[in-house]
Design a protein around this motif. Structure first.
Motif, PDB file in Angstrom:
ATOM      1  N   GLU A  77     -12.147 -15.035   6.851  1.00  0.00           N
ATOM      2  CA  GLU A  77     -12.040 -14.431   5.903  1.00  0.00           C
ATOM      3  C   GLU A  77     -14.266 -14.595   5.908  1.00  0.00           C
ATOM      4  N   THR A  82     -12.049 -10.064   3.232  1.00  0.00           N
ATOM      5  CA  THR A  82     -10.909 -10.608   4.212  1.00  0.00           C
ATOM      6  C   THR A  82     -11.102  -9.400   4.854  1.00  0.00           C
ATOM      7  N   LEU A  83     -11.047  -8.890   5.982  1.00  0.00           N
ATOM      8  CA  LEU A  83     -11.131  -7.969   7.279  1.00  0.00           C
ATOM      9  C   LEU A  83     -10.634  -8.129   8.292  1.00  0.00           C
ATOM     10  N   GLU A  84      -9.274  -7.036   8.743  1.00  0.00           N
ATOM     11  CA  GLU A  84      -8.850  -7.007  10.135  1.00  0.00           C
ATOM     12  C   GLU A  84      -9.631  -6.251  10.955  1.00  0.00           C
ATOM     13  N   GLY A 134      -8.170 -10.632  15.491  1.00  0.00           N
ATOM     14  CA  GLY A 134      -7.641 -10.867  13.943  1.00  0.00           C
ATOM     15  C   GLY A 134      -8.000 -10.683  12.847  1.00  0.00           C
ATOM     16  N   ARG A 135      -7.356 -11.150  11.811  1.00  0.00           N
ATOM     17  CA  ARG A 135      -7.600 -11.585  10.123  1.00  0.00           C
ATOM     18  C   ARG A 135      -8.611 -12.516  10.144  1.00  0.00           C
TER      19      ARG A 135
END
Length: 230
Positions: free
Chosen positions: A181, A172-174, A178-179
């Motif tokens: 998957e 998961t990246l910020e 946005g956030r």
């Protein structure tokens, strides 16, 4: 007496044929005339009725496996020795319906930062017109706009990585979008070549939302900072 008697010279011949009738016969020595018999009544040449015993067809699992229809190939796998791609060509096409613009930030190992733009136009079932350019800090086009026709299959193939040199995982990246998957593909370069890591956001079929390249010079990174639709 019997109907036939042996001739005198043959009276000791146990296996000989019967002799001729000997003289006149009275009624007591003659058998009554036989009654005519229809051979059909005693089964000779009689007609027969067939009895059919129904037999159930073999169960599906008992059918010859060679007759079974081949399974559809996985649309994510483009060839032997390749990992499944994160998206199929159809998924990439559907995500670009109506056109879209993708803005990216390139960060070089020496600290240089560049804004780039990809825009999809004239989208159809097979592909689209891809326009690419570099923009200044205010978004104004910097230089010429490159235009080329691309197919969804070609774009899918860009994410077909060798199975023996790639590690696939989830992360998961910020990001500025946005956030998200992501499916993470870490590709080891052959020999002393640079290694690369690609993150594909499952909610945004298409190009990776982040790419990192590690070399002797350091880390180079590209990050998607905006996805715009008309």
């Amino acid at each position: 007496m019997g109907l036939f008697s042996q001739r005198k010279e043959e009276e000791n011949t146990w296996a000989a044929l019967p002799g001729e009738p000997r003289g006149a016969q009275d009624a007591a020595e003659v058998l009554d005339a036989s009654t005519a018999v229809d051979p059909l009544e005693i089964g000779l040449g009689a007609k027969y009725t067939s009895i059919v015993f129904p037999v159930a067809p073999p169960a599906p699992e008992a059918a010859d496996a060679s007759d079974a229809a081949p399974k559809d190939p996985d649309a994510h796998v483009l060839g032997p020795g390749l990992l499944p791609t994160p998206f199929t060509a159809d998924e990439i096409r559907d995500a670009a319906r109506g056109g879209k613009t993708i803005r990216m930030l390139d960060e070089e190992a020496d600290g240089t930062r560049t804004l780039r733009v990809n825009r999809f136009r004239e989208v159809d079932d097979d592909g689209a017109l891809l326009e690419r350019w570099t923009s200044g800090p205010t978004g104004i086009v910097d230089g010429e706009i490159e235009r080329s026709r691309v197919t969804w299959r070609e774009l899918q193939a860009h994410a077909a990585f060798p199975e023996d040199r790639t590690t696939l995982s989830s992360e998961t990246l910020e990001l500025p979008i946005g956030r998200v998957e992501c499916l993470r593909y870490e590709v080891r370069g052959p020999a002393d070549a640079a290694s690369e890591t690609f993150w594909f956001a499952t909610a945004h079929p298409g190009m990776p939302v982040r790419v990192e390249t590690i070399s002797d010079e350091g880390v180079t990174r590209t990050t998607v900072i905006a996805i715009e639709r008309p």
